[in-house]
Design a protein around this motif. Structure first.
Motif, PDB file in Angstrom:
ATOM      1  N   LEU A  41       0.831  -1.203   0.000  1.00 28.75           N
ATOM      2  CA  LEU A  41       0.000   0.000   0.000  1.00 28.75           C
ATOM      3  C   LEU A  41       0.867   1.255   0.000  1.00 28.75           C
ATOM      4  O   LEU A  41       0.521   2.268  -0.619  1.00 28.75           O
ATOM      5  N   ARG A  42       2.006   1.180   0.663  1.00 36.16           N
ATOM      6  CA  ARG A  42       2.933   2.324   0.617  1.00 36.16           C
ATOM      7  C   ARG A  42       3.483   2.535  -0.800  1.00 36.16           C
ATOM      8  O   ARG A  42       3.828   3.661  -1.165  1.00 36.16           O
ATOM      9  N   ASP A  43       3.595   1.438  -1.561  1.00 38.89           N
ATOM     10  CA  ASP A  43       3.998   1.607  -2.953  1.00 38.89           C
ATOM     11  C   ASP A  43       2.901   2.277  -3.772  1.00 38.89           C
ATOM     12  O   ASP A  43       3.174   2.950  -4.771  1.00 38.89           O
ATOM     13  N   GLN A  44       1.642   2.082  -3.350  1.00 40.21           N
ATOM     14  CA  GLN A  44       0.516   2.577  -4.137  1.00 40.21           C
ATOM     15  C   GLN A  44       0.158   4.018  -3.808  1.00 40.21           C
ATOM     16  O   GLN A  44      -0.322   4.756  -4.671  1.00 40.21           O
ATOM     17  N   THR A  45       0.365   4.430  -2.567  1.00 39.22           N
ATOM     18  CA  THR A  45      -0.091   5.748  -2.144  1.00 39.22           C
ATOM     19  C   THR A  45       1.030   6.525  -1.479  1.00 39.22           C
ATOM     20  O   THR A  45       1.943   5.937  -0.903  1.00 39.22           O
ATOM     21  N   SER A  46       0.924   7.827  -1.546  1.00 38.06           N
ATOM     22  CA  SER A  46       1.872   8.654  -0.799  1.00 38.06           C
ATOM     23  C   SER A  46       1.285   9.115   0.533  1.00 38.06           C
ATOM     24  O   SER A  46       1.959   9.791   1.293  1.00 38.06           O
ATOM     25  N   ARG A  47       0.026   8.731   0.788  1.00 40.06           N
ATOM     26  CA  ARG A  47      -0.570   9.079   2.086  1.00 40.06           C
ATOM     27  C   ARG A  47       0.077   8.233   3.176  1.00 40.06           C
ATOM     28  O   ARG A  47       0.573   7.130   2.898  1.00 40.06           O
ATOM     29  N   PRO A  48       0.018   8.681   4.426  1.00 43.32           N
ATOM     30  CA  PRO A  48       0.528   7.848   5.524  1.00 43.32           C
ATOM     31  C   PRO A  48      -0.199   6.507   5.578  1.00 43.32           C
ATOM     32  O   PRO A  48      -1.426   6.449   5.413  1.00 43.32           O
TER      33      PRO A  48
END
Lengths: 226, 226, 226, 226, 226, 226
Positions: A84-91
């Protein structure tokens, strides 16, 4: 107004409701918190295979939340945390990681209450990846069968018995509940053991709200959506 | 209404003002945050001796805050952290500990920007006590003299240069500012390095507010005052 | 002729007398050893707060010993160890650090006999800062109340029982007495467990005498006094 | 009167003479110190094979010293350390082990000056067995050929250059000379680097004298001879 | 055709025969496997001294095998492992090292069944040198006297009892038999504990055959003989 | 006759062909080795998200191989390693895990050649979970863009340059190629660096063949198919 999205990657609405109640005190911080159930998930996550297979639908569910200010993955095991960190720049905060980091600010050695014995090697791999094994006092399973787990009194009693062993035999100074959806037993566990007890969804939502407010993320990229 | 008390154990009001500004976004969470300067402290804390000698007056200052909901000790080195935990049952968070635990939720290896070379052994002792050395990429000092530290442009440039070395030579994926009162340079450091940057007073206040809201403390004792 | 100064940071002259007797065999090395009681200390040091608050008066007492060839801080917990090193260029040895390093030359895994359960997290922080946790077999408290501790037979029996548990349950190959002033029980503990036993003030004085003779200090600065 | 026996397991009398001079200040402690050369040893120990093959004759030489109060094995690598402990109940100290434990009481991170690059993996195995790798800053070889090693000025200069790299690139706060027979360069190294420098035979003899005086051994067995 | 040479460094032909039978299934890989007894070895290796004294004759025996494609040293303790690597450029595998590395591919935490309590500190030094202590669940001795060890039923029962304690008290997920020559009990141990069980000579021969086939050695030197 | 199944989880047949050639020498052991391409995989795996998304189709592909004697997952990152172990009782080996365990039998500190900088944090999490970080010398990326990676001469040169930095700056004694499908450069890397070089698919297939022959699996369950 954007919201913190908490995703329960199993399909149990009861568990999601428990999470929703657990994190309710943190709504006072002013950021909406929306707890979602992953329909495609299994009723409960008992193996690494089950955990891994939630990642694909979880990523889709996360991407569909166009008002997300950040995410919490609410399964102790943090499936898909880095995906998910790869997919989004949100925390993005995992409840296992947040529970451990929170426990480490409360006492020297943490004990973990696992639901199933088979979870323990998974936990140990995760704690090794986190680099915190020197702070681990012990990780013990409740030792309950499926029927007993459905019985709140038996679950509470087993949690307390396990917490006492972690305290007395393993030297734990703080306890982590190794599962989402058990927040209702937190105070009983505090009362019975005299130790601080970290409920992981509370720990994760608390950290995620701070990250959102402080503009802290795993990446400095600030893309349009995610 | 009770408040989170942030104690700057050095006597510099400028540093306290910087902390106050840094944590301002977290006032949106609804809990008052009061930042205090320790009059008995040295102008800056440069040695373990100076740090240790702040503990006695800090404990008195803390005890005098009768409306404290919790405490943050705002010196990277966390002087008196465990002593204050012996004195009070309220949550007590040290900025060093909170910065590290926050960084560990953002990336795999953290780099620390120290003000002075002599601080590094102190940091390493603390990281060893925390059990997180496997996650440390490096700890490097700015290499500035006193005069240069008073010059914002030189401080910013030295921070950036140090951050880049931690990223490129040591493999840091997240940076920790190893000092209170440097929050003004955080965004420049993010922009120049492309890495997430943890300002320790922000990290500590964020964690402390969560602990207060969740009734999480190092002890379950809930005494009348502290 | 300059002397090695051993400072007992609690105010109990009985403890100081016990230390003085314990280190007496090392007077054969020819360097005077002077054991001092810190009048401002508490009768016994039971918390980190108490330990930290001894540092300021200890530093003054140390500075007043103008004939000091070196120092030993005789409280298991080494309060003010690094602060005193900031103050003086003479060798400074803490009894906790010296006991551990000595034990590591005697056997593979060390067990620690703590007086109080609350000391154990402090010990673990210290062992983590020393980086020696892989060598720790266990740390167990005597489990005696104040009254029983005043009874030599009960103290000895509890030490032996604790030592046997460390040997048999935790796998300790060498024992460390986690307190100053217990040297009178060392031989009984050796006899009952068959393990080497390190009395920390002996270990520290022995190391300090070597450091003095070899001109080994934490700093190469050789200032006029300290 | 019994004596501390220091065995140089290589056959170089020059090295033995250097050791004898290095430990001379410790003769002030009143215990005779006798330094022996192992005639069967190689001129210098450069490989694990050479080190291992010294054990059998070293054990015989040790057993023949009927007045031994204790032993020091004076090769950085501690060949036969545990074998000799199996043979005798007298204190046995290895210079590598003692050097490390001494360095750990002087500063946070130690750097090691190795003679040959091939020694470094052996050192790392030993430091891993000791459990002290978290305290290691670096281990660097002098990079001298045989001819240059015979030249005191070149040896001293290479030691200083290596010590400076350990300090400046690796962050060492204390240096260990990774070889017996180099004590003559210790003060130059202190002067050039400003760091404390541990000469391993000095460290070992100092610890061994303390162990003898305190009746501290790896075993409580007190057999007639050894 | 060159052969893999397996050297049993004790003088018991019965043990060598047991090793030969244990590794027999791996002869299907097509490389001859020749198991040798070290005539100069002790009947059994019980101490570090005994282990170290096998190195000299073992090196000679190894050098005499002019058709060696590689070597396995078949004593749990790996005596002379690095010495033999200094002597030959052929692959050299120790059974302790291979057993641990194999176990680490099977489950998260390994438990070791030691023959004698005195072996445990030796094992711990080796595991520390290997850097794998974070994966160790426990190391427990059989607790049998010499007479009982000669009784297969008693040995098997003690192995099972020890394996169950490692599983149930220490949390082992995989077991290592800490001795050569016990392969006959492997299946009983698997059946009784439900855990994978690594017999170390099998693990070592398997790895050595792979190293030979893949031309993998500790050194790239490809000398004429060794 | 059942076969060892090697699954390349990316969709590049060229990579699969490279793996097939790399493991060819191990076909001499007599067990058929079948290398499969995961059609559903991405052309190359560059992120944790891509890796995680291969797990579902990989599990299906694995289950369809009804003659499987065991499995190798041929992506450095071991995606789905534990999930496949949940699905089957046959031996399952990941190339990352096997490469590390093999390297640890060859030299003291391993260096890893990563394709992309972004892979390094993933590697470090894995090495932490394996508990082997004390043996890691360094992990460095090739620093090549996509175009350059398609050029064999540039790839080889970058591998050699990276290997030399790992050897000379980081102190690596053995190198691991951190990617499947690069076996063609192994000998060049050996020749240029003088270090042993582990190609991970070779290491994994070698271990898997041994596990199959020795009936060694993560579980003692011997179900009908998997």
């Amino acid at each position: 107004m954007s919201a913190l999205i908490v995703i329960n990657p199993n399909s149990s609405q009861t568990v999601t409701d428990g999470i929703d109640a657990a994190v309710d005190p943190l709504r006072a911080f002013g950021v909406p918190i929306r707890c979602l159930t992953l329909a495609e998930g299994p009723p409960g996550i008992e193996s690494q295979m089950q955990a891994d297979l939630t990642i694909a639908p979880m990523l889709k569910l996360a991407a569909a939340q166009t008002d997300a200010a950040g995410y919490v993955i609410a399964c102790f095991g943090d499936p898909g945390l880095h995906a998910l960190r790869d997919q989004t720049s949100r925390p993005v905060v995992g409840i296992q990681e947040a529970a451990v980091m929170t426990a480490l600010t409360l006492a020297q050695r943490f004990g973990v209450i696992a639901i199933l014995p088979a979870s323990i090697p998974r936990h140990l791999r995760a704690f090794g990846a986190m680099g915190v094994l020197d702070r681990l006092a012990g990780d013990r399973a409740l030792g309950l069968g499926v029927t007993d787990l459905a019985d709140p009194a038996k679950s509470r009693d087993a949690m307390i018995a396990t917490g006492l062993r972690l305290r007395d035999e393993d030297g734990a100074n703080v306890l982590i509940m190794g599962c989402a959806g058990m927040a209702q037993y937190r105070q009983s566990l505090v009362d019975a053991t005299g130790l601080p007890v970290v409920e992981p969804t509370q720990a994760a939502v608390s950290m995620a709200l701070g990250h959102i407010q402080l503009n802290l993320s795993h990446t400095q990229k600030r893309a349009t959506h995610a």
